[in-house]
Motif scaffolding. Structure first.
Motif, PDB file in Angstrom:
ATOM      1  N   HIS A  87      23.956  95.196  54.178  1.00  0.00           N
ATOM      2  CA  HIS A  87      23.557  94.452  53.106  1.00  0.00           C
ATOM      3  C   HIS A  87      22.493  94.813  52.273  1.00  0.00           C
ATOM      4  N   ASN A  89      18.968  94.431  50.053  1.00  0.00           N
ATOM      5  CA  ASN A  89      17.903  93.750  50.154  1.00  0.00           C
ATOM      6  C   ASN A  89      17.374  93.062  49.007  1.00  0.00           C
ATOM      7  N   LEU A  91      17.659  90.357  47.385  1.00  0.00           N
ATOM      8  CA  LEU A  91      17.018  88.809  47.305  1.00  0.00           C
ATOM      9  C   LEU A  91      15.441  89.022  47.772  1.00  0.00           C
ATOM     10  N   ARG A  92      15.535  89.839  49.072  1.00  0.00           N
ATOM     11  CA  ARG A  92      14.198  89.875  49.649  1.00  0.00           C
ATOM     12  C   ARG A  92      13.122  90.608  48.582  1.00  0.00           C
ATOM     13  N   GLY A  93      13.655  91.472  48.190  1.00  0.00           N
ATOM     14  CA  GLY A  93      12.995  92.266  47.303  1.00  0.00           C
ATOM     15  C   GLY A  93      12.539  91.348  45.918  1.00  0.00           C
ATOM     16  N   GLY A  95      12.067  87.911  46.153  1.00  0.00           N
ATOM     17  CA  GLY A  95      10.896  87.197  46.564  1.00  0.00           C
ATOM     18  C   GLY A  95       9.798  88.050  46.638  1.00  0.00           C
ATOM     19  N   VAL A  96       9.650  88.986  47.186  1.00  0.00           N
ATOM     20  CA  VAL A  96       8.399  89.805  47.311  1.00  0.00           C
ATOM     21  C   VAL A  96       8.043  90.161  46.196  1.00  0.00           C
ATOM     22  N   GLY A 151      14.929  96.305  45.678  1.00  0.00           N
ATOM     23  CA  GLY A 151      15.612  95.807  46.779  1.00  0.00           C
ATOM     24  C   GLY A 151      17.016  96.250  46.849  1.00  0.00           C
ATOM     25  N   HIS A 156      20.358  97.091  54.712  1.00  0.00           N
ATOM     26  CA  HIS A 156      19.790  96.590  56.290  1.00  0.00           C
ATOM     27  C   HIS A 156      21.334  96.288  56.758  1.00  0.00           C
ATOM     28  N   SER A 158      23.163  93.802  59.504  1.00  0.00           N
ATOM     29  CA  SER A 158      23.140  92.598  60.136  1.00  0.00           C
ATOM     30  C   SER A 158      24.061  92.593  61.172  1.00  0.00           C
TER      31      SER A 158
END
Length: 187
Positions: A87, A89, A91-93, A95-96, A151, A156, A158
């Motif tokens: 998957h 990253n 969305l995580r990127g 957010g950060v 990101g 990554h 899962s």
């Protein structure tokens, strides 16, 4: 009499759904799996070949590209996990990036604020707090976009925990007014 039939039909439907759910919890041969110890130590990772009552057979690929099937007896603290895939990253990127951009913008807003010298022709001064908030909003948007782009370039894998041991469920008529549901878990 009619209500007994309705109860039997409803109970049969519920049992069938439970059985289907129990069957769907196991990993299928060919899936990418790993065995993890309770301490989150990965013991073996590879492709599921088969399952037995007390273990699994996994085809593991070594760094020198040779593959071999490993028979593994599952112990009480082992768990079988199946990969749900790679998957992004993004969305995580995002957010950060949003948080870092907002923080940087707030610092710039706080650092560049100057109290106006009012000589009779002052415009409304909203204060340092407004300057900090405006800087945070202005910095958050490009930070979020840049974080999402960065990101997207990273991935990554899962994993989800599977029922490690086979489960069987059977439904049989018990009498004229009931059914018998039997569930068994292999140890």
């Amino acid at each position: 009499m009619q209500s007994h039939r309705v109860r039997k039909v409803l109970l049969s439907i519920v049992c069938a759904l439970v059985a289907r759910q129990a069957e769907g919890q196991g990993a299928i041969p060919g899936a990418r799996v790993r065995i993890v110890r309770e301490s989150n130590q990965i013991l073996v990772e590879g492709e599921l070949v088969s399952r037995t009552a007390n273990g699994v057979s996994i085809r593991s690929v070594t760094p020198d590209s040779t593959s071999s099937a490993i028979e593994w007896v599952l112990q009480g603290n082992d768990r079988l996990e199946q990969s749900t895939g790679m998957h992004s990253n993004a969305l995580r990127g995002a957010g950060v990036g949003l948080l870092l951009g907002a923080a940087a913008g707030a610092l710039v807003g706080a650092g560049t604020y100057e109290e106006p010298a009012c000589d009779g022709g002052c415009f409304v001064d909203l204060g340092r707090g407004f300057s900090v908030a405006a800087g945070a909003v202005v910095g958050a948007v490009p930070g979020m976009l840049l974080g999402a782009v960065l990101g997207t370039g990273s991935k990554h894998e899962s994993w989800r925990t599977m029922v490690a041991r086979p489960v069987s469920l059977s439904v049989t008529p018990a009498s004229l007014r009931g059914v018998r549901v039997t569930a068994s878990l292999a140890f």
